[in-house]
Each structure stands twice: as C-alpha cells, then as structure tokens.
Design a protein around this motif. Structure first.
Motif, PDB file in Angstrom:
ATOM      1  N   VAL A 123     -15.286   2.709   0.228  1.00  0.00           N
ATOM      2  CA  VAL A 123     -14.750   1.615   1.050  1.00  0.00           C
ATOM      3  C   VAL A 123     -15.484   1.583   2.389  1.00  0.00           C
ATOM      4  CG1 VAL A 123     -12.705   0.708   2.213  1.00  0.00           C
ATOM      5  CG2 VAL A 123     -12.502   1.751  -0.066  1.00  0.00           C
ATOM      6  N   THR A 124     -16.023   0.427   2.755  1.00  0.00           N
ATOM      7  CA  THR A 124     -16.775   0.306   4.010  1.00  0.00           C
ATOM      8  C   THR A 124     -15.894  -0.090   5.180  1.00  0.00           C
ATOM      9  OG1 THR A 124     -17.278  -2.016   3.518  1.00  0.00           O
ATOM     10  CG2 THR A 124     -18.868  -0.354   2.764  1.00  0.00           C
ATOM     11  N   LEU A 125     -14.775  -0.729   4.906  1.00  0.00           N
ATOM     12  CA  LEU A 125     -13.835  -1.146   5.943  1.00  0.00           C
ATOM     13  C   LEU A 125     -12.469  -1.318   5.299  1.00  0.00           C
ATOM     14  CD1 LEU A 125     -13.091  -2.285   8.801  1.00  0.00           C
ATOM     15  CD2 LEU A 125     -13.748  -4.538   7.916  1.00  0.00           C
ATOM     16  N   ALA A 126     -11.459  -0.645   5.825  1.00  0.00           N
ATOM     17  CA  ALA A 126     -10.097  -0.776   5.304  1.00  0.00           C
ATOM     18  C   ALA A 126      -9.301  -1.681   6.240  1.00  0.00           C
ATOM     19  CB  ALA A 126      -9.434   0.586   5.194  1.00  0.00           C
ATOM     20  N   CYS A 127      -8.801  -2.777   5.715  1.00  0.00           N
ATOM     21  CA  CYS A 127      -7.979  -3.712   6.488  1.00  0.00           C
ATOM     22  C   CYS A 127      -6.555  -3.681   5.929  1.00  0.00           C
ATOM     23  CB  CYS A 127      -8.533  -5.131   6.385  1.00  0.00           C
ATOM     24  SG  CYS A 127     -10.213  -5.316   7.042  1.00  0.00           S
ATOM     25  N   VAL A 128      -5.573  -3.557   6.830  1.00  0.00           N
ATOM     26  CA  VAL A 128      -4.176  -3.467   6.393  1.00  0.00           C
ATOM     27  C   VAL A 128      -3.334  -4.438   7.213  1.00  0.00           C
ATOM     28  CG1 VAL A 128      -2.196  -1.962   6.017  1.00  0.00           C
ATOM     29  CG2 VAL A 128      -4.509  -1.031   5.814  1.00  0.00           C
ATOM     30  N   THR A 160       9.153  10.523   4.031  1.00  0.00           N
ATOM     31  CA  THR A 160       8.315  10.615   2.833  1.00  0.00           C
ATOM     32  C   THR A 160       7.135   9.669   2.923  1.00  0.00           C
ATOM     33  OG1 THR A 160      10.262  11.193   1.503  1.00  0.00           O
ATOM     34  CG2 THR A 160       8.305  10.455   0.321  1.00  0.00           C
ATOM     35  N   VAL A 161       7.403   8.446   3.326  1.00  0.00           N
ATOM     36  CA  VAL A 161       6.335   7.460   3.500  1.00  0.00           C
ATOM     37  C   VAL A 161       5.374   7.923   4.592  1.00  0.00           C
ATOM     38  CG1 VAL A 161       5.806   5.088   4.202  1.00  0.00           C
ATOM     39  CG2 VAL A 161       7.757   5.537   2.702  1.00  0.00           C
ATOM     40  N   ALA A 162       5.919   8.433   5.679  1.00  0.00           N
ATOM     41  CA  ALA A 162       5.103   8.872   6.813  1.00  0.00           C
ATOM     42  C   ALA A 162       4.144   9.989   6.407  1.00  0.00           C
ATOM     43  CB  ALA A 162       6.005   9.335   7.953  1.00  0.00           C
ATOM     44  N   LEU A 163       4.618  10.935   5.606  1.00  0.00           N
ATOM     45  CA  LEU A 163       3.775  12.056   5.202  1.00  0.00           C
ATOM     46  C   LEU A 163       2.655  11.595   4.275  1.00  0.00           C
ATOM     47  CD1 LEU A 163       6.492  14.807   4.696  1.00  0.00           C
ATOM     48  CD2 LEU A 163       4.762  14.701   6.499  1.00  0.00           C
ATOM     49  N   ARG A 164       2.922  10.611   3.441  1.00  0.00           N
ATOM     50  CA  ARG A 164       1.844  10.056   2.608  1.00  0.00           C
ATOM     51  C   ARG A 164       0.802   9.365   3.486  1.00  0.00           C
ATOM     52  NH1 ARG A 164       6.251   7.734  -0.725  1.00  0.00           N
ATOM     53  NH2 ARG A 164       6.769   9.268  -2.333  1.00  0.00           N
ATOM     54  N   LEU A 165       1.247   8.684   4.516  1.00  0.00           N
ATOM     55  CA  LEU A 165       0.315   8.013   5.426  1.00  0.00           C
ATOM     56  C   LEU A 165      -0.532   9.026   6.187  1.00  0.00           C
ATOM     57  CD1 LEU A 165       2.643   5.174   6.778  1.00  0.00           C
ATOM     58  CD2 LEU A 165       0.668   4.903   5.264  1.00  0.00           C
ATOM     59  N   VAL A 166       0.030  10.194   6.463  1.00  0.00           N
ATOM     60  CA  VAL A 166      -0.750  11.256   7.118  1.00  0.00           C
ATOM     61  C   VAL A 166      -1.927  11.659   6.234  1.00  0.00           C
ATOM     62  CG1 VAL A 166      -0.718  13.686   7.787  1.00  0.00           C
ATOM     63  CG2 VAL A 166       1.128  12.185   8.525  1.00  0.00           C
ATOM     64  N   VAL A 167      -1.661  11.858   4.945  1.00  0.00           N
ATOM     65  CA  VAL A 167      -2.729  12.255   4.019  1.00  0.00           C
ATOM     66  C   VAL A 167      -3.770  11.143   3.902  1.00  0.00           C
ATOM     67  CG1 VAL A 167      -3.278  13.015   1.676  1.00  0.00           C
ATOM     68  CG2 VAL A 167      -1.125  13.718   2.737  1.00  0.00           C
ATOM     69  N   LEU A 168      -3.304   9.889   3.825  1.00  0.00           N
ATOM     70  CA  LEU A 168      -4.247   8.776   3.753  1.00  0.00           C
ATOM     71  C   LEU A 168      -5.113   8.709   5.005  1.00  0.00           C
ATOM     72  CD1 LEU A 168      -5.257   6.270   2.226  1.00  0.00           C
ATOM     73  CD2 LEU A 168      -3.539   4.935   3.481  1.00  0.00           C
ATOM     74  N   LEU A 195       0.835  -1.201   0.000  1.00  0.00           N
ATOM     75  CA  LEU A 195       0.000   0.000   0.000  1.00  0.00           C
ATOM     76  C   LEU A 195       0.869   1.250   0.000  1.00  0.00           C
ATOM     77  CD1 LEU A 195      -2.743   1.374   0.158  1.00  0.00           C
ATOM     78  CD2 LEU A 195      -2.692   1.063   2.644  1.00  0.00           C
ATOM     79  N   CYS A 196       1.919   1.248   0.808  1.00  0.00           N
ATOM     80  CA  CYS A 196       2.830   2.399   0.842  1.00  0.00           C
ATOM     81  C   CYS A 196       3.483   2.625  -0.526  1.00  0.00           C
ATOM     82  CB  CYS A 196       3.905   2.200   1.901  1.00  0.00           C
ATOM     83  SG  CYS A 196       3.294   2.312   3.606  1.00  0.00           S
ATOM     84  N   ALA A 197       3.861   1.535  -1.192  1.00  0.00           N
ATOM     85  CA  ALA A 197       4.462   1.650  -2.525  1.00  0.00           C
ATOM     86  C   ALA A 197       3.456   2.209  -3.520  1.00  0.00           C
ATOM     87  CB  ALA A 197       4.969   0.280  -2.980  1.00  0.00           C
ATOM     88  N   HIS A 198       2.194   1.823  -3.388  1.00  0.00           N
ATOM     89  CA  HIS A 198       1.156   2.315  -4.298  1.00  0.00           C
ATOM     90  C   HIS A 198       0.883   3.796  -4.058  1.00  0.00           C
ATOM     91  CE1 HIS A 198      -2.183   2.124  -7.043  1.00  0.00           C
ATOM     92  NE2 HIS A 198      -3.036   2.519  -6.117  1.00  0.00           N
ATOM     93  N   LEU A 199       0.880   4.212  -2.810  1.00  0.00           N
ATOM     94  CA  LEU A 199       0.648   5.624  -2.498  1.00  0.00           C
ATOM     95  C   LEU A 199       1.712   6.509  -3.136  1.00  0.00           C
ATOM     96  CD1 LEU A 199      -0.330   5.467   1.306  1.00  0.00           C
ATOM     97  CD2 LEU A 199      -1.860   5.695  -0.669  1.00  0.00           C
ATOM     98  N   ALA A 200       2.916   5.987  -3.265  1.00  0.00           N
ATOM     99  CA  ALA A 200       4.006   6.759  -3.853  1.00  0.00           C
ATOM    100  C   ALA A 200       3.756   7.061  -5.324  1.00  0.00           C
ATOM    101  CB  ALA A 200       5.326   6.011  -3.691  1.00  0.00           C
TER     102      ALA A 200
END
Length: 337
Positions: free
Chosen positions: A262-267, A277-285, A243-248
C-alpha cells in the motif's frame, strides 16, 4: 475505484512464518554507527555500548567453546538484553542493529508475531525451528493476558537454555509486565522468571518522531481523501468503522500482510475507538503501517483523538501513546509526500 483494506484477507502459510521473521524494510540499512545518540541523553550512548557488547558476548555464547581435540562443547546459556524506555527513542533501531550484527540463523519479530508463530506451528515445532538461532529479537514486548505470560515465559526459558540469546524492546520493565492489564500478582512467578532472563537497559529521551516539529496536520474532507486515493497508484480508501470490523476478523499477525504494497492509506470517518478491543487492534495496525512506512491520511476526528482519555488512563496507556506517536508521524509523512 480505489482498493480497500477491508476487502483484503491475507493468508500466511505456517511453514513460512519463521523465514519471515526479519526486521521491517525501513530498518534494512540501520546499524550501531547510524544511531545518533542525543547528546543531552547519556543513556542513549550507554545503550549503544551495551548493545555492541551484547553482540560480542552473545556470539561467543552461541558458538560454544573448543575443548580437548578441538571438539565443540554445548552452547552456553543464551544471554538476555531488555531495552526499556519511552517511545520514539530509537529502541527498534538498536534492536535491528543487533539483529544485523549477529550471525545467522536469527529472527526478528514483534511480540504478537512470536505468539502467532507458536500458535501456528505448535510449541514443540516452534521451539525446534528457533533453537538453532543465534538470537531472537522481540519488538514491542508486552503481556496482555495470562496465556501469553505462560507461553512466552516457557518459550524464552527453553530457548535460552539451548543457547539462543534474547533481545527485547518495551516501554515497561520486565518485572512490571502485565501490570494494570490482568491479575499480574497471580502470575508473579512467571513474570519474575521472564525478568531473570534479561539485563535491563534504560533508553531515555524525547520522541524523535516529533522533536521540533509542528502539530500534526488537521483531518481532510471525505472528498479530498477520495480524490487523493483515486489519483495515487497503490492507495487504499476505507471507512473507519468498516475497517475496524474487518480487523476483528483477522488475527493481528496478518496485519503486516494486510498493508503490504500500500502506497497511501486513506481512512474516512475516523472517530474515537468504541472500546478497548477495537483500540488494541488499531494499535497493531498503526505499528504495521509504521513498519511499512505507509503514509496515512484521514477525515473525521484527529489522529490524537482515537484513544479516549479513559483508555489513556488505563493499563494500556503506553501502547496508545506509542500508536498515536506513530500515526501522527505517518500523517506528516503523507503531507510532505
């Protein structure tokens, strides 16, 4: 087999971007009356009062005045209001309430969405499309690089001159934007110009998302997540690293469309972010999942371990704390559902 966010590549037509600048659905029905100030935090009641006053004054400013023979003069300078405070004190509630109370046309977007609109449409076109608006509401106002500083400073200055009022929320006072993230001193003139647009109002109080609540639920096992995702219509199941790679590969402005429906997000396999960089994308998500009210369940590390101590000690600390607060709220939402 459950769907994966990692398989989605949403497309957003540039010409539709301005029309889509509206509050998240979870704020469709909010108002000043539905904001309940904490009796122990007088700043919250003062913020409601200031927001109501802003709507009244901004509406008059955009309308202009009637002159001789009933002619309407040019719009007055737009007003600016900046709601500063910790996360979870209801700033977005107040921002959406202002949006609902103002006459149209009007716009509501996160800071990253505003910068994307300008990038997609071009500065002149974006300015023209927004210049007839009564108000531009900007949530999560943060400057992460000098380019954004210059772009937003120019946009808001020119919109304000055309009579568009600006309201923003943030965890950082306008004069301190960019502090600890880039050489803010080099762009002090632009930052001061931004600060001059706004009247800053402080909103204090504890994070309502976790007030008097037990700790967040522990992570699930991979097997539990897979069973949940398979048995829940509209659920998605992703591997954290994939998922992190896709967000990039996606511009952050597309994350809203990424989680739509999406009714439920499972990770699975959650662990501390590899780098900033990864962390900041996760913030937006996290923000887009929260806006959509999408429950979240994970396996691996706890959600309050995604952002490392080193990250929390840096210039993006407030961003990471807000994201953690929202992720934990979504995990509790998932458990209660």
């Amino acid at each position: 087999m459950p769907a994966r966010l990692s398989d989605r590549t949403p497309q957003v037509a540039p010409e539709a971007l301005v029309d889509e600048m509206v509050p998240p659905s979870m704020f469709d029905e909010v108002s000043f009356d539905s904001y309940i100030p904490d009796p122990n935090e007088p700043s919250q009641a003062e913020a409601v009062k200031a927001a109501r006053s802003f709507v009244e004054r901004a509406t008059k400013a955009k309308g202009g005045k009637r002159g001789l023979f009933g002619r309407k003069s040019a719009p007055q300078q737009g007003l600016g209001l900046y709601l500063d405070g910790g996360f979870g004190v209801g700033k977005t509630h107040l921002l959406a309430s202002i949006y609902h109370a103002m006459p149209g046309p009007k716009a509501f977007a996160t800071f990253v969405e505003v910068t994307h609109v300008v990038g997609a449409l071009g500065f002149a076109n974006a300015l023209e499309r927004l210049s007839d608006h009564s108000v531009l509401c900007i949530d999560e106002f943060e400057l992460d690089d000098p380019g954004d500083t210059m772009l937003v400073s120019r946009l808001l200055t020119e919109l304000s001159a055309k009579g568009v009022s600006i309201v923003a929320t943030s965890n950082t006072l306008p004069g301190q934007l960019g502090e600890g993230r880039f050489a803010a001193q080099d762009f002090l003139r632009e930052i001061k110009k931004l600060a001059a647009v706004f009247e800053a109002i402080r909103v204090d109080g504890p994070d309502y998302r976790h007030r008097d609540l037990p700790p967040a639920p522990p992570p699930h096992s991979d097997a539990e997540l897979e069973n949940l995702a398979e048995s829940t219509p509209g659920a998605t199941l992703d591997n954290f690293d994939e998922l992190c790679a896709h967000l990039a590969k996606l511009h952050p402005s597309k994350y809203k469309a990424l989680v739509e429906g999406v009714t439920l997000a499972c990770v699975e396999g959650v662990h501390p972010a590899a780098d900033q960089t990864v962390a900041l994308r996760l913030v937006v998500l996290a923000d887009r999942l929260y806006d959509a009210g999408t429950p979240l369940m994970v396996s691996g590390s706890k959600l309050d371990e995604i952002f490392t101590e080193e990250m929390l000690a840096g210039g993006y600390r407030k961003k990471y704390l807000r994201a953690t607060s929202r992720l934990l709220a979504l995990s509790r939402f998932a458990e209660s559902a």
